[in-house]
Design a protein around this motif. Structure first.
Motif, short mmCIF file in Angstrom:
data_model
loop_
_atom_site.label_atom_id
_atom_site.label_comp_id
_atom_site.label_asym_id
_atom_site.label_seq_id
_atom_site.Cartn_x
_atom_site.Cartn_y
_atom_site.Cartn_z
N TYR A 50 0.84 -1.19 0.00
CA TYR A 50 0.00 0.00 0.00
C TYR A 50 0.88 1.25 0.00
O TYR A 50 2.01 1.22 0.51
N THR A 51 0.34 2.31 -0.56
CA THR A 51 1.03 3.60 -0.58
C THR A 51 0.16 4.65 0.09
O THR A 51 -0.99 4.85 -0.29
N ALA A 52 0.72 5.32 1.09
CA ALA A 52 0.04 6.41 1.79
C ALA A 52 0.63 7.74 1.34
O ALA A 52 1.85 7.87 1.18
N THR A 53 -0.21 8.74 1.13
CA THR A 53 0.24 10.07 0.73
C THR A 53 -0.52 11.13 1.51
O THR A 53 -1.65 10.91 1.96
N ILE A 54 0.10 12.28 1.65
CA ILE A 54 -0.55 13.43 2.27
C ILE A 54 0.17 14.70 1.83
O ILE A 54 1.39 14.67 1.59
#
Length: 260
Positions: A50-54
């Motif tokens: 999974y890839t988390a971004t903000i």
């Protein structure tokens, strides 16, 4: 994803202009008490990437840690320097695996940060919190603007899709280039590129042909050198045989004028 939980900090909504030009970014303020941070719990598939971004923007907190974890010690995480726009330490703990991270400068002080990894359980906590330094887990006092958090299955970040309480399936990204006054179909821009490619191809073929001819000359020269060496050896052998014959016939040296 929606930032649903935070502790030992405050989250003030709609305090600054977000990257999309709307007044929708929030201010995250850490009070320095540990544990500290913003997080969202998401049901995920175990051992899946999974890839988390903000989106984040510096106010007063320099170092922030962005991570995915299972609520325990299995974590993949990266430290980001919001003041200077650089990535710091990246690591994983326990049964978590870190794959990659990024920090994209989108202008006006905003960065889109990402972290990619996997954990062996079926729940992912996406978390952001202020730290006193790179690689340090001690909570710091600091503020930052935040906007557009997202968690998605895959090994790299894609474009931001606003969601709130439920996940959505993304549509394909399409790239469209407006053909304004600069474009003229009659000019044959594509044909010109094709002509340049064709000309370049002819140079390649010509160069390859010259290379083959040069190699043939090299081979011919090598053969001639070899034949010359053979003639030299043959001549030296004949000279050596002549000297042996002379010494055998005239053991006492050179003959006199009358042959005695």
């Amino acid at each position: 994803i929606l930032i649903a939980s935070y502790y030992n900090c405050t989250l003030t909504p709609n305090t600054a202009i977000a990257p999309d030009g709307t007044l929708t970014s929030d201010t995250y303020s850490s009070n320095g008490v540990s544990p500290n941070g913003l997080y969202q719990t998401t049901a995920t598939t175990a051992s899946t990437i999974y890839t988390a971004t903000i989106y984040v923007k510096y106010i007063s907190g320099r170092w922030f840690r962005f991570m995915g974890y299972d609520g325990n010690s299995n974590q993949y995480r990266v430290w980001f320097d919001l003041q200077n726009g650089i990535m710091g330490t990246a690591q994983s703990n326990g049964t978590a695996t870190f794959y990659n991270a990024s920090m994209l400068n989108i202008g006006n002080g905003w960065y889109r940060i990402s972290v990619t990894g996997s954990i062996t359980t079926g729940t992912t906590y996406t978390r952001l919190n202020a730290q006193i330094g790179d690689g340090n887990t001690t909570t710091a006092v600091g503020d930052a603007y935040i906007w557009g958090a997202q968690l998605e299955q895959g090994a790299f970040p894609t474009s931001y899709i606003p969601t709130t309480a439920a996940s959505v399936t993304r549509a394909a990204d399409d790239l469209n280039i407006p053909t304004g006054g600069w474009f003229n179909a009659a000019e044959g821009t594509v044909n010109e590129l094709g002509s340049q490619w064709k000309e370049g191809s002819s140079f390649v073929k010509k160069g390859e042909k010259q290379k083959e001819e040069g190699q043939r000359l090299v081979d011919k020269g090598t053969k001639q050198i070899s034949e010359g060496d053979a003639l030299i050896k043959k001549g030296k052998l004949m000279m050596s045989e002549s000297e042996l014959l002379y010494n055998h016939r005239y053991p006492n040296g050179a003959v006199t004028q009358d042959g005695k």
